[in-house]
Design an enzyme around this catalytic site. Structure first.
Site, PDB file in Angstrom:
ATOM      1  CE  LYS A   1      -0.345   0.488   5.008  1.00 60.14           C
ATOM      2  NZ  LYS A   1      -1.181   0.443   6.201  1.00 60.14           N
TER       3      LYS A   1
ATOM      4  CB  THR B   1      -9.204   6.121  11.454  1.00 66.93           C
ATOM      5  OG1 THR B   1      -8.266   5.644  10.476  1.00 66.93           O
ATOM      6  CG2 THR B   1      -8.571   7.263  12.247  1.00 66.93           C
TER       7      THR B   1
END
Length: 229
Positions: free
Chosen positions: A111, A142
């Site tokens: 990523k 989150t």
């Protein structure tokens, strides 16, 4: 007191362990200094975001791992065609060791992080098609990265998607993102109190026995190294 041991299952500010850009403080070091100045003689913590944080202290640090608790849980579930997925390159070592103990395959997500707490999934290395994928990380904050990884794995044909993290911070819209994601179950430890708003997908495992044994050994001046699994 003859000795003060600070028991911190979750070490706050652990992700601020280096100077990633100008004018950014290394807060993990500051917290270490504050604890020492406050009178702590020893630190007991679980799954630091970066192991080198132990070097920020001038006092002994006992760094425990929650892996035994998670391994026991997943062995009892006996999932078929399981593959452990590392959500980034930094977690490969942790996931490789976990996959080895469960005798299953390993996959890695490549990523690119665009800004703090946000990332874009680029590629998946390893077999996830028609498999039960377990995304393993040290913490979920989150849940933005976690849910993006889950969707990418689902697009690659994963049959079921599970996630596990030692520390469940669940800040911001984390619960909402988790609810709307393809993740069937999110397993975390109880190192952090449960948020006021939770989800039926979240399962909490207790690390009390791990910490209590370490506390007893420290109090009796016995070795705690056997707990470092």
């Amino acid at each position: 007191a003859r000795r003060i041991t600070a028991v911190m299952p979750y070490y706050g500010y652990a992700r601020q362990d280096r100077k990633a850009e100008p004018r950014v403080p290394i807060t993990a070091k500051l917290v270490a200094n504050l604890l020492t100045a406050a009178g702590a003689n020893r630190i007991l913590t679980v799954d630091l975001h970066a192991g080198q944080i132990q070097g920020f202290f001038d006092i002994p640090v006992d760094h425990l791992y929650a892996n035994p608790v998670f391994l026991d849980y997943f062995r009892r579930q006996n999932y078929k065609n399981l593959v452990v997925v590392s959500p980034d390159a930094g977690g490969v070592e942790r996931c490789r060791a976990f996959a080895k103990r469960l005798d299953c395959d390993l996959a890695i997500v490549d990523k690119r992080r665009t800004r703090p707490n946000e990332s874009s999934v680029m590629n998946i290395i390893g077999p996830v098609g028609n498999r039960t994928a377990l995304i393993l990380d040290d913490l979920v904050d989150t849940a933005g990265t976690l849910t993006k990884v889950a969707r990418a794995i689902k697009e690659k044909g994963a049959r079921r998607i599970l996630a596990a993290a030692t520390h469940g911070v669940f800040s911001g819209e984390a619960i909402k993102l988790l609810e709307n994601s393809p993740i069937e179950e999110m397993i975390v430890s109880d190192s952090i109190p449960a948020p006021v708003t939770s989800s039926a997908k979240i399962r909490r495992l207790s690390i009390a026995s791990l910490l209590s044994q370490a506390i007893v050994n420290i109090h009796r001046d016995k070795s705690v190294s056997r707990l470092f699994v």
